[in-house]
Design an enzyme around this catalytic site. Structure first.
Site, PDB file in Angstrom:
ATOM      1  N   PHE A 180       0.862  -1.185   0.000  1.00 53.06           N
ATOM      2  CA  PHE A 180       0.000   0.000   0.000  1.00 53.06           C
ATOM      3  C   PHE A 180       0.894   1.229   0.000  1.00 53.06           C
ATOM      4  O   PHE A 180       1.751   1.381   0.860  1.00 53.06           O
ATOM      5  CB  PHE A 180      -0.935   0.020   1.219  1.00 53.06           C
ATOM      6  CG  PHE A 180      -1.995   1.071   1.094  1.00 53.06           C
ATOM      7  CD1 PHE A 180      -3.230   0.777   0.523  1.00 53.06           C
ATOM      8  CD2 PHE A 180      -1.756   2.384   1.491  1.00 53.06           C
ATOM      9  CE1 PHE A 180      -4.204   1.759   0.358  1.00 53.06           C
ATOM     10  CE2 PHE A 180      -2.722   3.372   1.335  1.00 53.06           C
ATOM     11  CZ  PHE A 180      -3.947   3.049   0.768  1.00 53.06           C
TER      12      PHE A 180
ATOM     13  N   ASP B 112       9.176   2.944   1.786  1.00 50.63           N
ATOM     14  CA  ASP B 112       7.959   3.600   2.247  1.00 50.63           C
ATOM     15  C   ASP B 112       7.801   3.270   3.726  1.00 50.63           C
ATOM     16  O   ASP B 112       7.388   2.176   4.096  1.00 50.63           O
ATOM     17  CB  ASP B 112       6.763   3.096   1.419  1.00 50.63           C
ATOM     18  CG  ASP B 112       5.446   3.732   1.849  1.00 50.63           C
ATOM     19  OD1 ASP B 112       5.357   4.206   2.999  1.00 50.63           O
ATOM     20  OD2 ASP B 112       4.496   3.729   1.045  1.00 50.63           O
TER      21      ASP B 112
ATOM     22  N   LYS C 289       2.005   9.591   8.976  1.00 51.05           N
ATOM     23  CA  LYS C 289       1.362   9.010  10.165  1.00 51.05           C
ATOM     24  C   LYS C 289       2.027   9.469  11.475  1.00 51.05           C
ATOM     25  O   LYS C 289       1.866  10.605  11.883  1.00 51.05           O
ATOM     26  CB  LYS C 289       1.349   7.478  10.068  1.00 51.05           C
ATOM     27  CG  LYS C 289       0.463   6.926   8.933  1.00 51.05           C
ATOM     28  CD  LYS C 289       0.324   5.416   9.075  1.00 51.05           C
ATOM     29  CE  LYS C 289      -0.327   4.752   7.868  1.00 51.05           C
ATOM     30  NZ  LYS C 289      -1.744   4.907   7.767  1.00 51.05           N
TER      31      LYS C 289
HETATM   32  C1  LIG Z   1       2.875   2.195   3.716  1.00 49.80           C
HETATM   33  C2  LIG Z   1       1.908   3.296   3.391  1.00 49.80           C
HETATM   34  N1  LIG Z   1       2.254   4.230   2.485  1.00 49.80           N
HETATM   35  C3  LIG Z   1       1.434   5.243   2.170  1.00 49.80           C
HETATM   36  C4  LIG Z   1       0.203   5.364   2.763  1.00 49.80           C
HETATM   37  C5  LIG Z   1      -0.688   6.514   2.416  1.00 49.80           C
HETATM   38  O1  LIG Z   1      -0.674   7.405   3.476  1.00 49.80           O
HETATM   39  P1  LIG Z   1      -1.775   8.565   3.595  1.00 49.80           P
HETATM   40  O2  LIG Z   1      -3.062   7.901   3.899  1.00 49.80           O
HETATM   41  O3  LIG Z   1      -1.257   9.412   4.715  1.00 49.80           O
HETATM   42  O4  LIG Z   1      -1.780   9.269   2.297  1.00 49.80           O
HETATM   43  C6  LIG Z   1      -0.195   4.434   3.715  1.00 49.80           C
HETATM   44  C7  LIG Z   1      -1.507   4.524   4.366  1.00 49.80           C
HETATM   45  O5  LIG Z   1      -1.946   3.680   5.082  1.00 49.80           O
HETATM   46  C8  LIG Z   1       0.669   3.357   4.039  1.00 49.80           C
HETATM   47  O6  LIG Z   1       0.330   2.422   4.928  1.00 49.80           O
END
Ligand SMILES: Cc1ncc(COP(=O)(O)O)c(C=O)c1O
Length: 408
Positions: A133, A218, A247
């Site tokens: 994700f 990420d 986050k």
């Molecule tokens: C690993 C990862 N990257 C990116 C995102 C996207 O983050 P945001 O919801 O703050 O755009 C998430 C969201 O859960 C995530 O878990």
């Protein structure tokens, strides 16, 4: 009040989230209270964002002082909170430069744009992993390796390839002369707390070096100490070219960060690039930055990153007797844990969204008993408590969780 809040929500908001019929009113530490006065112990921290819990006194102080001083000036001038947060990330991470925005997807967008510059118009392709994700924006949705996130939004931006997680030969096979990036979560979060094999991240680093590709970690879920290192890639002794954060590093405020090794980051340099390559009006606003900087100060002062490791081990020890007795596996690091449940009787697999699926059922029963946890992929319970949780609070939460699991 709660009825009217929900009724007005239903009247005026897009109904894009499936929400519980609960209106949360107040938070303190690891506790939340709804409008009926019911208390909840929070072992999920709002998808990991509440890294230090709710209304942590030092964070309240930092934001209050900043709110009385300066909110926003725009990125044509310098401000101390931005610089402080960037310095903290370099101190605890690697020799990088930070770019500030508002969310995880936003940070990944910045990383992918930087990679385009690295590809110099000749290489643009991105390899990411199945089950990953990375966001839901037009640049990150195609990177996300889950069909359900992408369906209905075609045509997707081209240039993305997905390979199975933990499969180095598949990455090598997917590399072609136009590939410029490998994008990976050090631990897959939304995919079900999937751990990398010990050689996976070092192997990706080596492949990227060999083929002159950028390795983007990420760390939107894992950054900020949650896994027992400031940044999860540190568990495997590698340094990515770029890491993305959000986050927890905002503690509940919108913060996205792309931190790139300086040799890559310099491609965003307006003097090198001949103009502004990427920008965000409110990215780096003083309130979010003051909070982010204070979070790193508290993590260090209170030794919370090491505590995440200790508490994670305690959770594992307490839940281990249930393996084979209601749960099949416990995965994760520090305070980022997944508990795999057996599939519902009569099915080898639970289709997403099917009622009666084990994960959501347990989450609902815990919630009735005042415990907040989460489920992903229908059979994985996720625990991501605030790093400030006390031993007693953790014991209280685990007692409820064990009871609920054993009563299935
Ligand atoms: C690993 C990862 N990257 C990116 C995102 C996207 O983050 P945001 O919801 O703050 O755009 C998430 C969201 O859960 C995530 O878990």
């Amino acid at each position: 009040m709660s009825d009217s809040t929900i009724a007005r929500h239903d009247a005026y908001m897009t109904i894009n989230y499936g929400r519980y019929p609960i209106v949360m009113q107040r938070g303190e530490g690891c506790r939340l209270w709804d409008t009926t006065g019911k208390a909840y112990l929070d072992l999920f921290s709002g998808f990991g964002a509440g890294l230090l819990g709710h209304c942590h006194p030092d964070i309240v102080k930092a934001i209050t002082e900043q709110a009385q001083t300066l909110w926003h000036v725009g990125n044509l001038m310098h401000t101390e909170p931005q610089t402080r947060l960037a310095q903290a990330i370099a101190k605890h991470g690697f020799d990088g430069r930070s770019y500030f925005c508002h969310a995880g997807a936003d940070a990944n967008e910045a990383a992918l744009k930087l990679a385009r510059l690295y590809g110099k118009g000749k290489r643009h392709k991105i390899i990411s992993t199945l089950g990953s994700f990375h966001g839901r924006s037009f640049g990150t949705m195609p990177a996300t390796g889950q069909d359900k996130v992408r369906q209905g939004f075609e045509p997707l931006t081209p240039g993305y390839t997905h390979v199975p997680y933990n499969d180095l030969p598949a990455v090598e096979k997917a590399i072609d002369p136009q590939t410029v990036v490998v994008l990976v979560e050090p631990i897959q979060g939304e995919g079900g707390i999937i751990m990398p094999t010990p050689d996976y991240l070092p192997g990706l680093r080596a492949l990227c070096d060999q083929h002159d590709l950028l390795l983007i970690c990420d760390e939107v879920w894992t950054g900020g100490g949650r896994t027992g290192q400031y940044f999860a890639h540190q568990h495997w002794n590698i340094v990515p070219d770029i890491m993305t954060l959000a986050k927890g590093v905002g503690g509940g405020l919108p913060v996205g960060i792309m931190c790139a090794h300086r040799r890559v980051a310099d491609l965003f340099d307006y003097r090198v690039n001949g103009g502004v390559a990427h920008a965000s009006t409110l990215g780096g606003n003083c309130l979010s930055m003051a909070v982010g900087a204070a979070i790193f100060e508290v993590l260090e002062r209170d030794n919370l990153v090491a505590r995440a490791t200790t508490l994670g081990q305690q959770i594992y020890a307490k839940l281990k007797p249930l393996i084979g007795n209601g749960i099949t596996e416990i995965r994760g690091k520090g305070l980022f844990l997944g508990i795999e449940l057996p599939p519902a009787p009569g099915s080898s697999e639970n289709a997403p969204g099917t009622p009666g699926t084990p994960g959501p059922d347990i989450v609902n029963q815990c919630m009735e008993r005042g415990l907040l946890i989460n489920a992903t992929q229908n059979t994985v319970l996720r625990l991501a408590p605030p790093l400030t949780i006390s031993d007693a609070e953790l014991d209280e939460g685990l007692a409820i969780l064990k009871d609920v699991i054993c009563s299935q």
